[in-house]
Motif scaffolding. Structure first.
Motif, mmCIF file in Angstrom:
data_model
loop_
_atom_site.group_PDB
_atom_site.id
_atom_site.type_symbol
_atom_site.label_atom_id
_atom_site.label_comp_id
_atom_site.label_asym_id
_atom_site.label_seq_id
_atom_site.Cartn_x
_atom_site.Cartn_y
_atom_site.Cartn_z
ATOM 1 N N GLY A 288 -1.810 8.722 -5.133
ATOM 2 C CA GLY A 288 -0.942 8.549 -3.856
ATOM 3 C C GLY A 288 -0.206 8.972 -3.638
ATOM 4 N N LEU A 289 0.760 9.850 -2.438
ATOM 5 C CA LEU A 289 2.228 9.445 -2.674
ATOM 6 C C LEU A 289 2.778 8.944 -0.800
ATOM 7 C CD1 LEU A 289 4.553 9.679 -4.527
ATOM 8 C CD2 LEU A 289 4.840 12.107 -4.048
ATOM 9 N N ASP A 290 4.013 8.901 -0.837
ATOM 10 C CA ASP A 290 4.317 8.000 0.898
ATOM 11 C C ASP A 290 5.994 8.818 0.751
ATOM 12 O OD1 ASP A 290 1.237 7.054 1.500
ATOM 13 O OD2 ASP A 290 2.298 5.590 -0.077
ATOM 14 N N ASN B 176 0.889 -1.394 -0.176
ATOM 15 C CA ASN B 176 0.104 -0.143 -0.024
ATOM 16 C C ASN B 176 0.960 0.930 0.128
ATOM 17 O OD1 ASN B 176 -2.165 -1.734 0.092
ATOM 18 N ND2 ASN B 176 -2.322 -1.447 2.437
ATOM 19 N N LYS B 177 2.272 1.501 -0.101
ATOM 20 C CA LYS B 177 2.834 2.701 -0.036
ATOM 21 C C LYS B 177 3.429 2.811 -1.482
ATOM 22 C CE LYS B 177 3.603 3.203 4.126
ATOM 23 N NZ LYS B 177 3.694 4.090 5.037
ATOM 24 N N ARG B 178 2.936 4.182 -1.633
ATOM 25 C CA ARG B 178 3.548 4.310 -3.612
ATOM 26 C C ARG B 178 5.060 5.384 -3.576
ATOM 27 N NH1 ARG B 178 -2.668 6.676 -2.232
ATOM 28 N NH2 ARG B 178 -1.033 6.807 -0.270
ATOM 29 N N ALA C 256 1.745 11.022 -7.573
ATOM 30 C CA ALA C 256 0.656 10.570 -7.460
ATOM 31 C C ALA C 256 -0.699 10.629 -7.517
ATOM 32 C CB ALA C 256 0.734 12.123 -6.293
ATOM 33 N N GLN C 257 -0.458 11.552 -9.141
ATOM 34 C CA GLN C 257 -1.275 11.121 -9.460
ATOM 35 C C GLN C 257 -1.456 10.176 -10.121
ATOM 36 O OE1 GLN C 257 -2.836 14.105 -12.916
ATOM 37 N NE2 GLN C 257 -2.449 16.181 -11.441
ATOM 38 N N ALA D 99 -0.308 16.273 3.434
ATOM 39 C CA ALA D 99 -1.534 16.457 3.503
ATOM 40 C C ALA D 99 -1.882 15.322 3.503
ATOM 41 C CB ALA D 99 -1.865 16.935 2.174
ATOM 42 N N ASN D 100 -1.265 13.416 2.674
ATOM 43 C CA ASN D 100 -1.202 12.895 3.291
ATOM 44 C C ASN D 100 -0.815 11.863 5.196
ATOM 45 O OD1 ASN D 100 -2.024 10.236 2.301
ATOM 46 N ND2 ASN D 100 0.073 9.581 1.148
ATOM 47 N N GLY D 101 -0.595 12.866 5.967
ATOM 48 C CA GLY D 101 -0.484 12.620 6.711
ATOM 49 C C GLY D 101 1.343 12.574 7.324
ATOM 50 N N GLY D 102 1.902 12.770 5.879
ATOM 51 C CA GLY D 102 3.106 12.311 6.181
ATOM 52 C C GLY D 102 3.618 11.631 5.370
ATOM 53 N N GLY D 103 5.091 11.371 5.209
ATOM 54 C CA GLY D 103 6.094 9.828 4.697
ATOM 55 C C GLY D 103 7.093 10.308 4.589
ATOM 56 N N ALA D 104 8.058 9.675 3.896
ATOM 57 C CA ALA D 104 9.271 9.785 3.966
ATOM 58 C C ALA D 104 10.346 10.562 2.479
ATOM 59 C CB ALA D 104 9.905 8.211 4.419
#
Ligand code: NAD
Length: 243
Positions: free
Chosen positions: A71-73, A5-7, A66-67, A119-124
């Motif tokens: 989404g993008l993580d 589920n990670k992008r 993301a498109q 906007a997605n709650g965070g990421g790396a």
């Protein structure tokens, strides 16, 4: 490591280290958007070819990823070039191109990615610096400068965006057996296999890195296993520190 589920967006995706990162991320369940000049021959969920010296391309890559992926993580700024020589043998073109690919493009990618990740709650975000960005090596003045710049940006972004749940770190490899290293030997008139065999003897662990050795550290930094790491420069050198 599980990336189900990670992008992820990976730049320099068809190069030595980049293709190993893409393969490992996909094997761990991630959906990956690959960015490089020509991405026709690499397996991925989204293909985003282009030239990172084009600001329009670099600045829109995270949104394009993301498109395409929903989404993008994770963002991996891995693309890079190496121009060789001391300052006295470096042209303005060496300087401008090295800055454009190694510093300005990851800056533009990060600047566009950070609001999306937030906007997605965070990421790396994982940047590819170099041991030579931390301890400059000989006869690569412009390259070392750019890697020091991306190392510094990484520390700044790691501190500035941690409160948004965004972790920014960098991997700092020493010598890795990739086209970048091999073409450098060939340009100087050496047989690359012989030169690498000689280089292997200088590394305490007995060999220079393979791309997979670096990719696995990149995945760790991108993963929740590194959830408390922000703004770190992780040297991966087989026991051969540059001093
Ligand atoms: P590589 O040459 O195999 O791959 C680099 C990739 O970046 C290539 O696929 C290339 O097409 C892409 N790229 C370069 N300029 C671009 C541009 N203008 N637009 C789009 N893509 C572009 O090299 P590598 O060894 O896999 O390097 C990956 C990263 O690791 C680089 O940032 C490099 O500086 C860093 N690094 C490499 C070593 C090493 O010994 N190989 C050591 C330390 C750090």
């Amino acid at each position: 490591m599980d990336f189900t589920n990670k992008r992820a967006l990976v730049t320099g995706a068809v190069g030595g280290i980049g293709s190993a990162i893409v393969a490992q991320l996909r094997a761990a369940g991630a959906k990956v958007a690959v960015a490089d000049r020509d991405v026709t021959n690499i397996m991925a969920e989204a293909h985003l070819p282009g030239d990172l010296t084009d600001p329009q391309y670099a600045s829109t890559l995270p949104d394009q990823a993301a498109q395409a992926l929903g989404g993008l993580d994770i963002v991996i700024n891995n693309a890079g070039i190496m121009r060789r020589g001391p300052v006295t043998a470096s042209s303005d073109e060496d300087f401008d191109l090295s800055i454009a690919v190694n510093v300005k493009a990851p800056f533009q990618v990060c600047r566009a990615a950070i609001p999306l990740l937030a906007a997605n709650g965070g990421g790396a975000i994982v940047n590819t610096a170099s041991c030579w960005g931390v301890h400059p090596g000989p006869d690569h003045a412009v390259y070392c400068m750019t890697k020091a710049a991306i190392a510094s940006l990484t520390k700044c972004m790691g501190r500035d965006h941690a409160h948004q749940g965004i972790r920014v770190n960098a991997v700092c490899p020493n010598e890795v057996d990739t086209p970048m290293l091999r073409t450098g030997f060939e340009l100087r008139g050496y047989d690359s296999a012989t030169a690498i065999a000689e280089l292997d003897k200088t590394v305490p662990i007995g060999r220079i890195a393979q791309p997979e050795d670096i990719a696995e550290v990149v995945l760790f930094l991108a993963s929740d296993h590194a959830r408390y790491m922000c703004g770190e420069l992780v040297e991966v050198n087989g026991g051969k520190p540059v001093s």
